[in-house]
Write a protein that holds these residues in place. Structure first.
Motif, short mmCIF file in Angstrom:
data_model
loop_
_atom_site.label_atom_id
_atom_site.label_comp_id
_atom_site.label_asym_id
_atom_site.label_seq_id
_atom_site.Cartn_x
_atom_site.Cartn_y
_atom_site.Cartn_z
N GLU A 218 0.88 -1.17 0.12
CA GLU A 218 0.14 -0.08 0.15
C GLU A 218 0.84 1.10 -0.12
O GLU A 218 0.55 2.32 -0.62
N GLY A 219 1.91 1.11 0.78
CA GLY A 219 2.82 2.40 0.84
C GLY A 219 3.41 2.65 -0.67
O GLY A 219 3.64 3.69 -0.90
N LYS A 220 4.01 1.44 -1.33
CA LYS A 220 4.56 1.72 -2.24
C LYS A 220 3.36 2.06 -3.63
O LYS A 220 3.78 3.13 -4.34
N ARG A 221 2.19 1.63 -3.38
CA ARG A 221 1.13 2.13 -4.21
C ARG A 221 0.91 3.94 -4.12
O ARG A 221 0.77 4.47 -5.06
N ASN A 222 0.82 3.94 -2.95
CA ASN A 222 0.54 5.40 -2.44
C ASN A 222 1.51 6.43 -2.98
O ASN A 222 1.32 7.32 -3.50
N ALA A 223 2.99 5.87 -2.94
CA ALA A 223 4.07 6.78 -3.42
C ALA A 223 3.76 6.95 -4.95
O ALA A 223 3.99 7.88 -5.58
N SER A 225 1.30 6.71 -6.76
CA SER A 225 0.18 7.18 -7.33
C SER A 225 0.41 8.81 -7.22
O SER A 225 -0.34 9.60 -8.03
N LYS A 226 1.38 9.38 -6.66
CA LYS A 226 1.66 10.64 -6.62
C LYS A 226 2.40 11.21 -7.75
O LYS A 226 2.67 12.48 -8.03
N SER A 246 9.16 -1.86 -7.04
CA SER A 246 7.99 -1.97 -6.43
C SER A 246 6.62 -2.16 -7.66
O SER A 246 5.71 -2.64 -7.21
N ILE A 250 2.99 -3.86 -7.29
CA ILE A 250 1.64 -2.96 -7.46
C ILE A 250 0.92 -3.46 -8.45
O ILE A 250 -0.24 -3.55 -8.28
N CYS A 254 -3.01 -4.78 -8.27
CA CYS A 254 -4.22 -4.24 -9.08
C CYS A 254 -4.65 -5.33 -9.81
O CYS A 254 -6.15 -5.20 -9.83
#
Length: 358
Positions: A218-223, A225-226, A246, A250, A254
């Protein structure tokens, strides 16, 4: 071969050693989730049963691989004990062994012990590549268990994978036992730690049951997504290098989320407002090239020189040749091909896609 979590008592097992070594927090994250299986895994389990009991009934198409595996097993045994047929080792099949204090366990497909030597064989019936015996974490954990239970001076470990060629072997000698024991117990300590670190990556995330809730993913995904998709060329090489590990985790997450959403929409199409299922683009293939060749020539929609240009009867190339030969549009050429080949033109449905509703 894997057993149930009840048999493992919730403790780390050699079968997951590779994944747990890469991600020390994976074991605890996965514990609440039931085991997942697949058609290939079920076939592999049946083949393992066949190796344990040659009279066990399995599908005919699975038998050749077990026969090859049996031949390779015998050749490996002969490398350790050249007189094994007249003086066989003590054999243990599918026996779960525990390290002191039930810290971890492992179950080898085959264990032979004789004259201070032990042999561990692990059968792999998949077609995918696995690490060789010398670097295989599962076999290292099993070797530590054998040293714990039997008085031996050397442990030979082997991977028998009939779909991938000849077996690979490695021998651990007495001088190495302490070293590999320390390595294994260090991983077990990390797994047991309340601060066990989660580390996402392609290998350890691929079959992880907890990938949907994993904070590391989730942390990788959030990073990610930015990041601005329009400015990827502005990323430094160092930043790009830090992102690459990552991507696979991810992507796996997905894919699993999309598959779950598709299953829910199959049951209740109105469930997610603004989303619907659409059938993806299918593909067609010629099932009998020889008959297709005869039918096309007989229908006089193409000549032999034209067919030679479409040598392997790739459909896109064939349609181009039909279009030129008959002086028609590409769509009309497709109709000619469909009418001429009929049932010999097989269509495969495309994968269902999750799309924004129009």
């Amino acid at each position: 071969m894997n057993d149930t979590d009840d048999i493992r008592k919730g403790r780390p097992s050699a079968s997951s050693a590779h994944y747990n070594t890469l991600c020390r927090g994976r074991h605890k994250m996965c514990m609440p989730f039931p085991d997942e299986t697949s058609a290939a895994a079920i076939d592999g389990t049946a083949q393992h049963f066949r190796m344990e009991n040659p009279t066990f009934k399995i599908r005919e198409d699975l038998i050749p691989a077990t026969e090859t595996a049996a031949e390779q097993r015998d050749s490996v045994i002969g490398l350790v004990w050249n007189d094994w047929k007249s003086n066989p080792p003590q054999v243990h099949l599918e026996q779960r062994l525990w390290y002191r204090g039930d810290r971890f366990s492992g179950q080898a497909d085959y264990v032979g012990v004789r004259d201070g030597k032990a042999l561990i064989i692990d059968y792999k019936f998949g077609r995918g590549a696995v690490s060789e015996a010398a670097t295989n974490q599962q076999l290292m954990w099993l070797a530590v268990l054998i040293d714990c239970h039997y008085k031996v001076e050397q442990v030979t470990v082997a991977i028998v994978q009939p779909h991938a060629g000849t077996p690979t072997l490695h021998t651990y000698v007495r001088e190495e036992f302490n070293k590999i024991r320390r390595r294994v117990l260090a991983v077990v300590r990390d797994i047991d730690s309340p601060h066990a670190k989660l580390r996402s990556g392609e290998v350890q995330c691929r079959y992880c049951k907890a990938i949907n809730i994993c904070p590391a993913v989730e942390g990788k995904r959030n990073a990610l997504s930015k990041l601005d998709p329009e400015k990827t060329t502005d990323l430094t090489n160092a930043h790009m290098a830090s992102i690459l590990p990552s991507l696979s985790a991810i992507r796996l997450l997905c894919d699993k989320l999309e598959d779950e959403a598709i299953e829910r929409l199959r049951e209740r199409p109105e469930l997610f407002k603004g989303w619907e299922l659409k059938t993806g683009s299918g593909r067609r293939e010629i099932t009998d090239p020889a008959k297709a060749y005869d039918d096309l020539i007989k229908a006089k929609v193409i000549d032999e020189s034209g067919l030679s240009r479409a040598m392997n009867l790739r459909l896109d190339k064939l349609k181009r040749v039909l279009q030129e030969y008959n002086e028609v549009s590409f769509r009309e050429a497709d109709t000619i091909m469909q009418d001429t080949l009929g049932e010999n033109l097989k269509k495969h449905e495309g994968k269902v896609k999750l799309c924004r509703a129009e």
